[in-house]
Design a protein around this motif. Structure first.
Motif, PDB file in Angstrom:
ATOM      1  N   UNK A  75       0.114  -1.662 -11.945  1.00 37.26           N
ATOM      2  CA  UNK A  75       1.166  -1.713 -10.924  1.00 37.26           C
ATOM      3  C   UNK A  75       0.627  -2.241  -9.595  1.00 37.26           C
ATOM      4  N   UNK A  76      -0.602  -1.869  -9.243  1.00 40.02           N
ATOM      5  CA  UNK A  76      -1.203  -2.390  -8.017  1.00 40.02           C
ATOM      6  C   UNK A  76      -1.521  -3.878  -8.164  1.00 40.02           C
ATOM      7  N   UNK A  77      -1.946  -4.284  -9.349  1.00 39.90           N
ATOM      8  CA  UNK A  77      -2.194  -5.702  -9.591  1.00 39.90           C
ATOM      9  C   UNK A  77      -0.893  -6.503  -9.488  1.00 39.90           C
ATOM     10  N   UNK A  78       0.202  -5.932  -9.945  1.00 37.16           N
ATOM     11  CA  UNK A  78       1.493  -6.606  -9.821  1.00 37.16           C
ATOM     12  C   UNK A  78       1.840  -6.808  -8.344  1.00 37.16           C
ATOM     13  N   UNK A  79       1.555  -5.796  -7.531  1.00 41.06           N
ATOM     14  CA  UNK A  79       1.775  -5.916  -6.093  1.00 41.06           C
ATOM     15  C   UNK A  79       0.920  -7.046  -5.524  1.00 41.06           C
ATOM     16  N   UNK A  80      -0.377  -7.070  -5.863  1.00 42.56           N
ATOM     17  CA  UNK A  80      -1.260  -8.118  -5.343  1.00 42.56           C
ATOM     18  C   UNK A  80      -0.820  -9.492  -5.811  1.00 42.56           C
ATOM     19  N   UNK A  81      -0.444  -9.596  -7.071  1.00 47.87           N
ATOM     20  CA  UNK A  81       0.019 -10.884  -7.609  1.00 47.87           C
ATOM     21  C   UNK A  81       1.242 -11.366  -6.829  1.00 47.87           C
ATOM     22  N   UNK A  82       2.151 -10.459  -6.551  1.00 48.78           N
ATOM     23  CA  UNK A  82       3.368 -10.791  -5.812  1.00 48.78           C
ATOM     24  C   UNK A  82       3.061 -11.179  -4.367  1.00 48.78           C
ATOM     25  N   UNK A  83       2.070 -10.527  -3.774  1.00 53.22           N
ATOM     26  CA  UNK A  83       1.730 -10.788  -2.376  1.00 53.22           C
ATOM     27  C   UNK A  83       0.839 -12.021  -2.201  1.00 53.22           C
ATOM     28  N   UNK A 118       1.992 -14.350   2.600  1.00 52.99           N
ATOM     29  CA  UNK A 118       1.918 -13.997   4.014  1.00 52.99           C
ATOM     30  C   UNK A 118       2.257 -12.531   4.222  1.00 52.99           C
ATOM     31  N   UNK A 119       2.639 -12.204   5.439  1.00 52.69           N
ATOM     32  CA  UNK A 119       2.946 -10.815   5.768  1.00 52.69           C
ATOM     33  C   UNK A 119       4.308 -10.417   5.200  1.00 52.69           C
ATOM     34  N   UNK A 120       4.335  -9.258   4.556  1.00 54.98           N
ATOM     35  CA  UNK A 120       5.570  -8.733   3.971  1.00 54.98           C
ATOM     36  C   UNK A 120       5.751  -7.279   4.387  1.00 54.98           C
ATOM     37  N   UNK A 121       6.995  -6.873   4.571  1.00 57.40           N
ATOM     38  CA  UNK A 121       7.262  -5.459   4.816  1.00 57.40           C
ATOM     39  C   UNK A 121       7.100  -4.704   3.496  1.00 57.40           C
ATOM     40  N   UNK A 122       6.891  -3.423   3.592  1.00 58.97           N
ATOM     41  CA  UNK A 122       6.758  -2.605   2.385  1.00 58.97           C
ATOM     42  C   UNK A 122       8.047  -2.653   1.576  1.00 58.97           C
ATOM     43  N   UNK A 123       9.178  -2.635   2.251  1.00 63.75           N
ATOM     44  CA  UNK A 123      10.467  -2.727   1.551  1.00 63.75           C
ATOM     45  C   UNK A 123      10.597  -4.047   0.799  1.00 63.75           C
ATOM     46  N   UNK A 124      10.120  -5.130   1.412  1.00 61.87           N
ATOM     47  CA  UNK A 124      10.183  -6.439   0.757  1.00 61.87           C
ATOM     48  C   UNK A 124       9.286  -6.469  -0.475  1.00 61.87           C
ATOM     49  N   UNK A 125       8.103  -5.895  -0.361  1.00 66.23           N
ATOM     50  CA  UNK A 125       7.211  -5.824  -1.530  1.00 66.23           C
ATOM     51  C   UNK A 125       7.880  -5.030  -2.637  1.00 66.23           C
ATOM     52  N   UNK A 126       8.469  -3.901  -2.292  1.00 71.50           N
ATOM     53  CA  UNK A 126       9.146  -3.059  -3.290  1.00 71.50           C
ATOM     54  C   UNK A 126      10.284  -3.828  -3.964  1.00 71.50           C
ATOM     55  N   UNK A 151      -3.285  -4.506   7.255  1.00 70.91           N
ATOM     56  CA  UNK A 151      -2.068  -4.122   7.965  1.00 70.91           C
ATOM     57  C   UNK A 151      -1.741  -5.226   8.955  1.00 70.91           C
ATOM     58  N   UNK A 152      -0.495  -5.671   8.943  1.00 71.94           N
ATOM     59  CA  UNK A 152      -0.032  -6.680   9.887  1.00 71.94           C
ATOM     60  C   UNK A 152       0.792  -6.036  10.981  1.00 71.94           C
ATOM     61  N   UNK A 153       1.393  -6.861  11.815  1.00 72.33           N
ATOM     62  CA  UNK A 153       2.230  -6.337  12.895  1.00 72.33           C
ATOM     63  C   UNK A 153       3.544  -5.768  12.371  1.00 72.33           C
ATOM     64  N   UNK A 154       4.078  -6.379  11.312  1.00 72.86           N
ATOM     65  CA  UNK A 154       5.372  -5.959  10.777  1.00 72.86           C
ATOM     66  C   UNK A 154       5.293  -5.421   9.349  1.00 72.86           C
ATOM     67  N   UNK A 155       4.114  -5.474   8.728  1.00 76.01           N
ATOM     68  CA  UNK A 155       4.005  -5.047   7.328  1.00 76.01           C
ATOM     69  C   UNK A 155       2.577  -5.106   6.838  1.00 76.01           C
ATOM     70  N   UNK A 156       2.412  -5.651   5.659  1.00 81.61           N
ATOM     71  CA  UNK A 156       1.094  -5.733   5.027  1.00 81.61           C
ATOM     72  C   UNK A 156       0.819  -7.178   4.602  1.00 81.61           C
ATOM     73  N   UNK A 157      -0.475  -7.500   4.509  1.00 82.40           N
ATOM     74  CA  UNK A 157      -0.889  -8.862   4.191  1.00 82.40           C
ATOM     75  C   UNK A 157      -1.982  -8.820   3.130  1.00 82.40           C
TER      76      UNK A 157
END
Length: 115
Positions: free
Chosen positions: A48-56, A60-68, A93-99
């Motif tokens: 599941x964490x690899x799926x997150x990394x693959x998606x990211x 660029x910077x994404x909000x946690x809601x956008x990643x979800x 950690x970015x200014x508006x989310x995660x990178x």
């Protein structure tokens, strides 16, 4: 292309790589995420964490809601996984989310019979 290599390496291999990098002997330097053994890699980078990394990757910077939303999972569960990845220094950690600041992930490890 901004590539990160995820690898399994012993402490001795890591020390040698650092020494080579410090003395300019290493021909190709790059970005690495290194684990000391296969078990730590698997625990840290679960499917599941690899799926997150693959998606990211490359996003660029994404909000946690956008990643979800992109991984089609509950926001709270994705938040928990991202906190673990932040704690390990794999995502930033970015200014508006995660990178996840890479465009590509390369894996470099061998799985074989334990010694």
């Amino acid at each position: 292309m901004n590539t990160v290599t995820i690898r399994v390496a012993s402490v001795e291999e890591m020390k040698l790589a650092l020494k080579e990098a410090a003395t300019g002997q290493q021909s190709a330097q790059g970005h690495y995420i290194t684990f000391l053994d296969w078990e730590r890699l698997w625990k840290t980078l679960s499917p599941k964490k690899m799926h997150i990394l693959h998606t990211m990757t490359g996003a660029g910077e994404l909000s946690i809601r956008e990643v979800a939303r992109l991984v089609k999972r509950d926001v709270k569960a994705v938040h928990t996984d991202l906190q673990a990845l932040l704690g390990c220094g794999i995502v930033d950690k970015g200014q508006q989310g995660v990178i996840f600041p890479y465009d590509e992930i390369h894996f470099d490890f061998v799985v074989g019979k334990a010694a």
